[in-house]
Design a protein around this motif. Structure first.
Motif, PDB file in Angstrom:
ATOM      1  N   ASN A  63      14.357  -1.446  -4.468  1.00 14.90           N
ATOM      2  CA  ASN A  63      13.022  -1.119  -4.995  1.00 14.90           C
ATOM      3  C   ASN A  63      12.479   0.139  -4.302  1.00 14.90           C
ATOM      4  O   ASN A  63      13.095   0.634  -3.357  1.00 14.90           O
ATOM      5  N   THR A  65       9.836   0.438  -2.447  1.00 14.56           N
ATOM      6  CA  THR A  65       9.366   0.179  -1.083  1.00 14.56           C
ATOM      7  C   THR A  65      10.540   0.271  -0.103  1.00 14.56           C
ATOM      8  O   THR A  65      10.393   0.816   0.997  1.00 14.56           O
ATOM      9  N   LEU A  68      11.264   3.851   0.572  1.00  9.40           N
ATOM     10  CA  LEU A  68      10.292   4.407   1.530  1.00  9.40           C
ATOM     11  C   LEU A  68      10.626   3.976   2.952  1.00  9.40           C
ATOM     12  O   LEU A  68      10.573   4.787   3.892  1.00  9.40           O
ATOM     13  N   THR A  89      -3.627   4.905  -3.038  1.00  4.68           N
ATOM     14  CA  THR A  89      -2.259   4.731  -3.528  1.00  4.68           C
ATOM     15  C   THR A  89      -1.999   3.240  -3.595  1.00  4.68           C
ATOM     16  O   THR A  89      -2.653   2.464  -2.875  1.00  4.68           O
ATOM     17  N   PHE A  90      -1.025   2.839  -4.405  1.00  2.00           N
ATOM     18  CA  PHE A  90      -0.522   1.475  -4.283  1.00  2.00           C
ATOM     19  C   PHE A  90      -0.083   1.324  -2.826  1.00  2.00           C
ATOM     20  O   PHE A  90       0.444   2.268  -2.225  1.00  2.00           O
ATOM     21  N   ALA A  92       2.276   0.156  -1.110  1.00  2.00           N
ATOM     22  CA  ALA A  92       3.676   0.135  -0.644  1.00  2.00           C
ATOM     23  C   ALA A  92       4.018   1.171   0.449  1.00  2.00           C
ATOM     24  O   ALA A  92       4.619   0.792   1.460  1.00  2.00           O
ATOM     25  N   PRO A  93       3.662   2.458   0.290  1.00  2.00           N
ATOM     26  CA  PRO A  93       4.024   3.398   1.359  1.00  2.00           C
ATOM     27  C   PRO A  93       3.347   3.074   2.693  1.00  2.00           C
ATOM     28  O   PRO A  93       3.922   3.309   3.759  1.00  2.00           O
ATOM     29  N   VAL A 150       1.844  11.120  -2.054  1.00  2.00           N
ATOM     30  CA  VAL A 150       2.203  10.311  -3.237  1.00  2.00           C
ATOM     31  C   VAL A 150       1.769  11.093  -4.474  1.00  2.00           C
ATOM     32  O   VAL A 150       0.645  11.597  -4.518  1.00  2.00           O
ATOM     33  N   ASP A 176       6.520  10.278  -2.005  1.00  2.00           N
ATOM     34  CA  ASP A 176       6.511   9.045  -2.788  1.00  2.00           C
ATOM     35  C   ASP A 176       6.370   9.481  -4.244  1.00  2.00           C
ATOM     36  O   ASP A 176       5.275   9.755  -4.731  1.00  2.00           O
ATOM     37  N   THR A 178       7.450   7.669  -6.719  1.00  2.00           N
ATOM     38  CA  THR A 178       7.721   6.438  -7.476  1.00  2.00           C
ATOM     39  C   THR A 178       7.082   6.454  -8.858  1.00  2.00           C
ATOM     40  O   THR A 178       7.565   5.794  -9.768  1.00  2.00           O
ATOM     41  N   SER A 205      10.689   4.507  -7.933  1.00  2.00           N
ATOM     42  CA  SER A 205      10.649   3.066  -8.252  1.00  2.00           C
ATOM     43  C   SER A 205      10.994   2.868  -9.718  1.00  2.00           C
ATOM     44  O   SER A 205      10.585   3.667 -10.570  1.00  2.00           O
ATOM     45  N   LYS A 210       7.020   1.105 -14.514  1.00  2.00           N
ATOM     46  CA  LYS A 210       7.252   2.539 -14.305  1.00  2.00           C
ATOM     47  C   LYS A 210       7.781   3.212 -15.581  1.00  2.00           C
ATOM     48  O   LYS A 210       8.135   2.539 -16.545  1.00  2.00           O
ATOM     49  N   GLY A 217      13.818  -1.969  -8.900  1.00  2.00           N
ATOM     50  CA  GLY A 217      14.851  -1.056  -8.388  1.00  2.00           C
ATOM     51  C   GLY A 217      14.220   0.182  -7.809  1.00  2.00           C
ATOM     52  O   GLY A 217      13.012   0.414  -7.976  1.00  2.00           O
TER      53      GLY A 217
HETATM   54  C1  PLP Z   1       2.794   4.799  -5.331  1.00  2.00           C
HETATM   55  C2  PLP Z   1       3.817   3.706  -5.227  1.00  2.00           C
HETATM   56  N1  PLP Z   1       4.577   3.639  -4.127  1.00  2.00           N
HETATM   57  C3  PLP Z   1       5.520   2.706  -3.988  1.00  2.00           C
HETATM   58  C4  PLP Z   1       5.739   1.757  -4.961  1.00  2.00           C
HETATM   59  C5  PLP Z   1       6.726   0.686  -4.672  1.00  2.00           C
HETATM   60  O1  PLP Z   1       7.730   0.547  -5.590  1.00  2.00           O
HETATM   61  P1  PLP Z   1       8.410  -0.885  -5.800  1.00  2.00           P
HETATM   62  O2  PLP Z   1       7.432  -1.759  -6.491  1.00  2.00           O
HETATM   63  O3  PLP Z   1       9.611  -0.576  -6.613  1.00  2.00           O
HETATM   64  O4  PLP Z   1       8.754  -1.410  -4.434  1.00  2.00           O
HETATM   65  C6  PLP Z   1       4.973   1.796  -6.142  1.00  2.00           C
HETATM   66  C7  PLP Z   1       5.116   0.884  -7.276  1.00  2.00           C
HETATM   67  O5  PLP Z   1       5.387  -0.186  -7.428  1.00  2.00           O
HETATM   68  C8  PLP Z   1       3.977   2.780  -6.268  1.00  2.00           C
HETATM   69  O6  PLP Z   1       3.198   2.844  -7.351  1.00  2.00           O
END
Ligand code: PLP
Length: 397
Positions: A63, A65, A68, A89-90, A92-93, A150, A176, A178, A205, A210, A217
């Motif tokens: 994925n 994440t 990252l 941002t979402f 995840a980072p 991002v 990022d 993604t 991502s 997406k 993935g």
């Molecule tokens: C800005 C951002 N970073 C990281 C991610 C993480 O990706 P994943 O969900 O595939 O782990 C996402 C989306 O899900 C995202 O929108």
């Protein structure tokens, strides 16, 4: 029962479209019984994506994440260091920074919702000292070692300015990307280059929402092949001797499966047409909402920065709380069977990160209070978009 079940048509925010070779390629994996983390589609997906992006090397992972997290390790970010990341941002980072044992330093956004280079450099000038080729946060005494810009909702961040800051202070850059697969720069030093190929590392991502999906993935791009080899090694539990299972490092189970990669290969065949649809639909939204924009000057759609070509993954409607609260608009659209969402809750206010360093969050809070994301799936019809726009206009009043 779904609350919207009495509504003729439910228009979701972002759903995938799997109408190409997905079934054919996945069936082949099942028929040949190559379903796990080895198989021809994993390598094919990596090499097709590297070719598409113009990237040195690609490593397929479980994925975005994970991509990252691996990028932070490859960048040499250490326990107790700090990494610049956006508050908008979402999450995840930001979480990936924590997995690496580091701390985020939150940066404000610009008018495209991306990391503001101005805010970044103001923070460094006021709060940091650059000594012995190390950038130190004067307050925490921690070293700042990397930046994660991002490309929010597909719109390319101001990479020329961010890269200049990174070079000046010896910071690694992990893009990022993604949300921005296929977006690129049309002017400046990175003209013609795609997001995710400019910094030291790029992360993608393929989550279900997406622009292309493998169910779940991700992909990591690296400038150096040695980094890609190291990331691949870490992603497969760091096997130093694959026969005797000797491990000299702590590894992870971060590999993509052949089935997911098969989906990815089929989706990649559609990517350019999806970008075209996303851009066409954005224009239609702009046209149909123009009446609203001329009536209420606080309303607009966030557009691609002038230096770039965006994949327009998500459409962000800027609203005016003086006219209608964003939550009120979202609730009213829901009654019409239209899914809309606010911007993510700012990360500098999230419970695990409230004590972390941050810049002044002026624009972050401004946009957080005003943005509403509206349906953006590639399978939207013109009639769907018309209905969304008419509903917005009616609900705003
Ligand atoms: C800005 C951002 N970073 C990281 C991610 C993480 O990706 P994943 O969900 O595939 O782990 C996402 C989306 O899900 C995202 O929108």
């Amino acid at each position: 029962m779904n609350k919207t079940s009495n509504i003729a048509r439910f228009i979701p925010l972002s759903v995938p479209s799997l109408k190409g070779n997905e079934l054919k390629y996945v069936s082949e994996c099942i028929e040949t019984e190559w379903i796990s983390s080895a198989g021809k589609y994993v390598e094919r997906f990596e090499s097709l994506l590297a070719g598409y992006l113009g990237a040195e090397s690609c490593v397929a992972v479980s994925n975005g994440t994970a991509a990252l997290h691996l990028a932070l390790i490859c960048a040499g970010v250490k326990n107790g260091e700090e990494v610049f990341a956006p508050s908008i941002t979402f999450i995840a980072p930001v979480n990936a920074i924590k997995y690496a044992g580091a701390h985020p330093v939150f940066v404000d956004c610009d008018d495209h919702l991306n990391m503001s280079a101005e805010s970044l450099s103001a923070f460094i000038e006021k709060n940091c000292v650059y000594k012995n080729k190390k950038l130190i946060n004067k307050k925490t005494l921690r070293r700042i070692s990397a930046i994660i810009p991002v490309h929010i909702f597909g719109n390319p961040a101001d990479m020329p300015a961010i890269m200049e800051i990174a070079r000046k202070y010896g910071l690694k850059v992990i893009e990022d990307a993604t949300e921005s697969l296929g977006s690129y720069y049309i002017t400046g030093p990175y003209k013609g280059m795609k997001t995710g190929t400019i910094g030291d590392y790029g992360c993608f991502s393929f989550n279900g929402n997406k622009i292309i999906t493998t169910g779940g993935g991700g992909m990591l791009t690296c400038k150096k092949k040695s980094d890609a080899d190291f990331a691949r090694y870490l992603s497969t539990q760091a096997k130093d001797d694959a026969l005797n299972y000797v491990h000299d490092n702590v590894g992870y189970n971060y590999r993509l499966t052949n089935i997911q990669a098969a989906l990815g290969c089929a989706q990649l065949e559609k990517l350019e047409s999806y970008i075209e649809i996303k851009r066409k639909n954005f224009k239609l939204y702009q046209k149909l909402l123009s009446k609203l924009f001329s009536k209420f000057s606080g309303f607009s759609l966030i557009t691609e920065p002038e230096y770039s070509f965006s994949n327009y993954w998500f459409y962000s409607l800027l609203t005016d709380p003086g006219v209608i609260e964003k939550s009120e608009l979202i609730t009213r659209l829901k009654t019409m069977g239209i899914e809309a969402r606010p911007l993510w809750y700012p990360n500098h206010l999230q419970k695990p990160y409230r004590k972390e360093p941050r810049c002044t969050m002026k624009k972050t809070m401004h946009y957080f209070e005003r943005i509403v994301n509206i349906p953006c799936s590639v399978n939207l019809t013109d009639a769907d978009i018309r209905l969304v726009c008419e509903s917005i206009i009616e609900k705003v009043g």
